[in-house]
Write an enzyme that holds these catalytic residues in place. Structure first.
Site, short mmCIF file in Angstrom:
data_model
loop_
_atom_site.label_atom_id
_atom_site.label_comp_id
_atom_site.label_asym_id
_atom_site.label_seq_id
_atom_site.Cartn_x
_atom_site.Cartn_y
_atom_site.Cartn_z
N MET A 1 115.49 110.67 -45.15
CA MET A 1 115.19 109.81 -46.22
C MET A 1 113.46 110.21 -45.96
O MET A 1 112.73 109.26 -46.25
CB MET A 1 115.31 108.67 -46.09
CG MET A 1 115.24 107.65 -47.57
SD MET A 1 116.06 108.36 -48.65
CE MET A 1 116.96 106.96 -49.20
N THR B 1 120.31 121.50 -49.49
CA THR B 1 118.98 122.80 -49.47
C THR B 1 117.79 122.30 -48.37
O THR B 1 116.49 122.44 -48.61
CB THR B 1 118.33 121.72 -50.74
OG1 THR B 1 118.02 120.23 -50.56
CG2 THR B 1 118.77 122.26 -52.59
N ARG C 1 117.78 123.98 -44.36
CA ARG C 1 117.66 124.41 -43.70
C ARG C 1 119.04 125.43 -43.20
O ARG C 1 120.14 124.69 -43.17
CB ARG C 1 117.36 124.88 -42.44
CG ARG C 1 115.42 124.60 -42.55
CD ARG C 1 114.57 126.02 -42.74
NE ARG C 1 113.22 125.68 -43.78
CZ ARG C 1 112.59 125.72 -44.42
NH1 ARG C 1 113.88 125.90 -45.38
NH2 ARG C 1 111.74 125.79 -44.62
N GLU D 1 120.00 134.67 -44.24
CA GLU D 1 119.04 134.93 -45.30
C GLU D 1 118.48 135.83 -45.38
O GLU D 1 117.81 136.12 -45.48
CB GLU D 1 117.93 133.64 -46.10
CG GLU D 1 118.57 132.56 -45.80
CD GLU D 1 118.00 131.03 -46.03
OE1 GLU D 1 116.24 131.30 -46.06
OE2 GLU D 1 118.15 130.15 -46.01
N HIS E 1 118.27 130.14 -51.47
CA HIS E 1 116.80 129.57 -51.39
C HIS E 1 115.39 129.09 -52.75
O HIS E 1 114.36 130.06 -51.62
CB HIS E 1 116.43 130.52 -49.87
CG HIS E 1 115.47 128.83 -49.45
ND1 HIS E 1 115.50 129.13 -47.59
CD2 HIS E 1 114.87 128.30 -49.74
CE1 HIS E 1 114.26 128.58 -47.03
NE2 HIS E 1 114.25 127.77 -48.68
N ALA F 1 114.99 125.83 -54.09
CA ALA F 1 114.90 124.87 -54.43
C ALA F 1 113.11 124.27 -54.55
O ALA F 1 113.34 123.84 -55.73
CB ALA F 1 115.50 123.83 -53.11
C1 DGY Z 1 110.42 125.02 -47.50
O1 DGY Z 1 109.45 124.64 -48.54
O2 DGY Z 1 110.25 124.13 -46.73
C2 DGY Z 1 111.20 125.64 -48.81
O3 DGY Z 1 111.86 125.80 -47.98
C3 DGY Z 1 110.24 126.76 -48.63
O4 DGY Z 1 110.47 127.91 -47.35
#
Ligand code: DGY
Length: 331
Positions: free
Chosen positions: A154, A235, A237, A266, A285, A287
């Protein structure tokens, strides 16, 4: 004249802002990221490194860059940088927090809705001309409203996810290292174990950083605890999820579905077993990948690099406390 290496192509505005400082700026324009050897060769005379998720910036790379004063990571996650090695060498490391939280939560919630309401598979069925007669029992989806979302981690992104869920009348549970005062703002309920969160949630969304402790955090035992109707959203790793265990859980019906923005490796190879499953949606990847957010991230990297080159702490420094008082400013 200080020299900066930017390891992927960047916005003209960010390259121009770096050059306006008087630094020599080298932008890696190749289609692919530098290999480890390529990176080692490219850093030998740089003062500032503007790095990306695909660069493993470890002690060997830092050793090859004796003038390196600052690393600016394009992203909030910086698990690709060996922070201990940077601390030992007094190299300041900056990242891009907060600015991408809403875009990342938007995508995580979009993945949740795509899996729940089948916007990920039914449009393709329509395009194939397979839309049959109206069927009260056909194309059934899963509700979002009044279901339970379990948020793991969170921080700022998890909090934005909770806000979105509140707007959909969901019950929100969360598990975090520490209980968060902010939970009241979005009506989230703290649970003190991951197991409890997994048992009670209809949707589980991962927002914790990748660390040695969270590597393979979601594996066979965890999928067994989840409801058979549950959907996993990742979203954060790829290595947080044990992908072989996920494949088995999805194939055997231990859980109903998964939507992943991140994988190992990836890019995920086109013949990967996960891509053979109808109940697994994989995004490349992305987001944080909106034009506005990526531009803000790029400009934060510029601020971080230029501050580091000027001998100041980067404004978004992640290791200031660890190296304050040591030799960084003498580098
Ligand atoms: C982040 O900001 O960690 C994204 O996943 C890009 O690496």
């Amino acid at each position: 004249m200080p020299k900066i290496l930017v390891t992927r192509r960047t916005f003209p505005e960010s390259a121009a802002a770096l050059r306006a400082s008087g630094a020599e700026v080298v932008v890696w324009e190749d289609a692919d990221s530098p290999t480890k050897e390529g990176l080692i060769a490219a850093v030998c005379d740089i003062d500032g490194l503007y790095a990306h998720i695909t660069n493993q910036v470890d002690a060997e790379v830092m050793e090859a860059a004796p003038n390196l004063k600052v690393i600016a990571e394009f992203g909030v996650g910086y698990d690709n940088i060996d922070i201990n090695a940077a601390n030992e060498r007094g190299i300041a490391v900056g990242n891009t927090p907060d600015v991408l939280s809403e875009s990342t939560a938007d995508e995580a919630f979009a993945l949740l809705t795509a899996m729940a309401r089948r916007t990920y598979d039914l449009p393709a069925m329509v395009k194939r001309g397979e839309w049959g007669d109206f069927d009260p029992l056909g194309y059934l989806a899963t509700d979002i409203h009044h279901k339970t979302l379990g948020i793991v981690g969170m921080g700022n992104i998890g909090s934005e996810m909770a806000k979105r869920a509140a707007g959909f009348n969901m019950e929100v549970l969360y598990f975090n290292r520490n209980r968060r005062e902010r939970e009241k703002e979005f009506g989230a309920t703290y649970v003190d174990s991951l197991d409890e969160l997994l048992e009670r949630s209809d949707y589980v969304s991962l927002h914790n950083p990748l660390t040695p402790e969270t590597t393979n955090m979601m594996s066979t035992d965890q999928f067994k605890l989840m409801k058979k109707s549950a959907i996993l959203i990742n979203t954060t790793r790829g290595p947080v999820v044990d992908q072989e265990a996920l494949y088995e859980a999805l194939k055997s019906g231990e859980i109903a579905g998964a939507a992943l923005d991140v994988t190992v490796p990836e890019p995920i190879p086109a013949d990967h077993p996960l891509l053979t499953l109808d109940n697994c949606l994989i995004m490349p990847h992305v987001a944080s990948a909106t034009g506005d957010t990526r531009m803000k991230m790029a400009m934060m990297c510029v601020e971080n690099v230029l501050a580091g080159l000027a001998g100041d702490w980067p404004p978004y420094c992640v290791n200031q406390a660890a190296i304050a008082g040591n030799a960084r400013l003498n580098r």
